[in-house]
Design a protein around this motif. Structure first.
Motif, mmCIF file in Angstrom:
data_model
loop_
_atom_site.group_PDB
_atom_site.id
_atom_site.type_symbol
_atom_site.label_atom_id
_atom_site.label_comp_id
_atom_site.label_asym_id
_atom_site.label_seq_id
_atom_site.Cartn_x
_atom_site.Cartn_y
_atom_site.Cartn_z
ATOM 1 N N ASN A 36 -0.527 7.192 -3.879
ATOM 2 C CA ASN A 36 -0.478 7.467 -5.308
ATOM 3 C C ASN A 36 -0.316 8.978 -5.470
ATOM 4 O O ASN A 36 -1.171 9.746 -5.040
ATOM 5 C CB ASN A 36 -1.761 6.985 -5.982
ATOM 6 C CG ASN A 36 -1.734 7.163 -7.478
ATOM 7 O OD1 ASN A 36 -1.068 8.034 -8.012
ATOM 8 N ND2 ASN A 36 -2.506 6.335 -8.166
ATOM 9 N N GLN A 82 -3.211 3.591 -2.104
ATOM 10 C CA GLN A 82 -3.732 2.574 -3.009
ATOM 11 C C GLN A 82 -2.821 1.362 -2.998
ATOM 12 O O GLN A 82 -1.647 1.455 -2.639
ATOM 13 C CB GLN A 82 -3.789 3.100 -4.450
ATOM 14 C CG GLN A 82 -4.875 4.106 -4.692
ATOM 15 C CD GLN A 82 -4.894 4.514 -6.160
ATOM 16 O OE1 GLN A 82 -4.285 5.511 -6.520
ATOM 17 N NE2 GLN A 82 -5.567 3.727 -6.962
ATOM 18 N N GLN A 83 -3.370 0.229 -3.434
ATOM 19 C CA GLN A 83 -2.544 -0.960 -3.566
ATOM 20 C C GLN A 83 -1.640 -0.785 -4.780
ATOM 21 O O GLN A 83 -2.063 -0.286 -5.827
ATOM 22 C CB GLN A 83 -3.383 -2.212 -3.731
ATOM 23 C CG GLN A 83 -2.531 -3.466 -3.679
ATOM 24 C CD GLN A 83 -3.346 -4.728 -3.698
ATOM 25 O OE1 GLN A 83 -4.381 -4.799 -4.333
ATOM 26 N NE2 GLN A 83 -2.868 -5.730 -2.991
ATOM 27 N N LYS A 84 -0.382 -1.163 -4.598
ATOM 28 C CA LYS A 84 0.600 -1.056 -5.672
ATOM 29 C C LYS A 84 1.301 -2.397 -5.802
ATOM 30 O O LYS A 84 1.527 -3.087 -4.810
ATOM 31 C CB LYS A 84 1.613 0.039 -5.342
ATOM 32 C CG LYS A 84 2.576 0.342 -6.472
ATOM 33 C CD LYS A 84 3.433 1.563 -6.164
ATOM 34 C CE LYS A 84 4.315 1.887 -7.365
ATOM 35 N NZ LYS A 84 5.122 3.081 -7.138
ATOM 36 N N TYR A 136 0.019 1.196 -9.829
ATOM 37 C CA TYR A 136 -1.068 1.282 -8.856
ATOM 38 C C TYR A 136 -2.279 0.536 -9.401
ATOM 39 O O TYR A 136 -2.597 0.642 -10.581
ATOM 40 C CB TYR A 136 -1.447 2.740 -8.588
ATOM 41 C CG TYR A 136 -0.386 3.458 -7.798
ATOM 42 C CD1 TYR A 136 -0.362 3.402 -6.422
ATOM 43 C CD2 TYR A 136 0.607 4.190 -8.450
ATOM 44 C CE1 TYR A 136 0.617 4.043 -5.694
ATOM 45 C CE2 TYR A 136 1.590 4.849 -7.735
ATOM 46 C CZ TYR A 136 1.586 4.772 -6.361
ATOM 47 O OH TYR A 136 2.564 5.398 -5.644
ATOM 48 N N GLU A 144 0.853 -1.188 0.000
ATOM 49 C CA GLU A 144 0.000 0.000 0.000
ATOM 50 C C GLU A 144 0.888 1.237 0.000
ATOM 51 O O GLU A 144 1.794 1.350 0.826
ATOM 52 C CB GLU A 144 -0.889 0.016 1.249
ATOM 53 C CG GLU A 144 -1.778 -1.199 1.400
ATOM 54 C CD GLU A 144 -2.947 -1.205 0.441
ATOM 55 O OE1 GLU A 144 -3.480 -0.128 0.141
ATOM 56 O OE2 GLU A 144 -3.316 -2.308 -0.015
#
Length: 78
Positions: free
Chosen positions: A50, A57-59, A76, A47
């Motif tokens: 961004n 956000q999940q990356k 992302y 996480e």
């Protein structure tokens, strides 16, 4: 030399750079280096903020080892 490159700039390695943790307190840099060192390549999810939205956000990062260098790219997830 170890470097972390982010859209905002380049950060030289310090004792703390490999200790960076994501929003969930996950030591993702250590995981990236371990993945590249053990199997040569892979995927690491974490996480991160961004910079386009300023939202966490999940990356996904995709590290690959080439001789003594680890190259990583990521994106992302929406």
């Amino acid at each position: 030399m170890f470097r972390l490159r982010q859209a905002a700039g380049v950060f030289a390695r310090t004792a703390s750079s490999s200790e960076l943790k994501d929003a969930d307190n996950k030591p993702f840099i250590k995981e990236i280096l371990a993945k590249a060192g053990s199997v040569g390549r892979g995927r690491v999810n974490y996480e991160w903020v961004n910079p386009a939205s300023n939202a966490i956000q999940q990356k996904s990062a995709y590290p690959e080892k080439a001789e003594d260098v680890v190259i990583t790219t990521g994106f992302y997830k929406n």
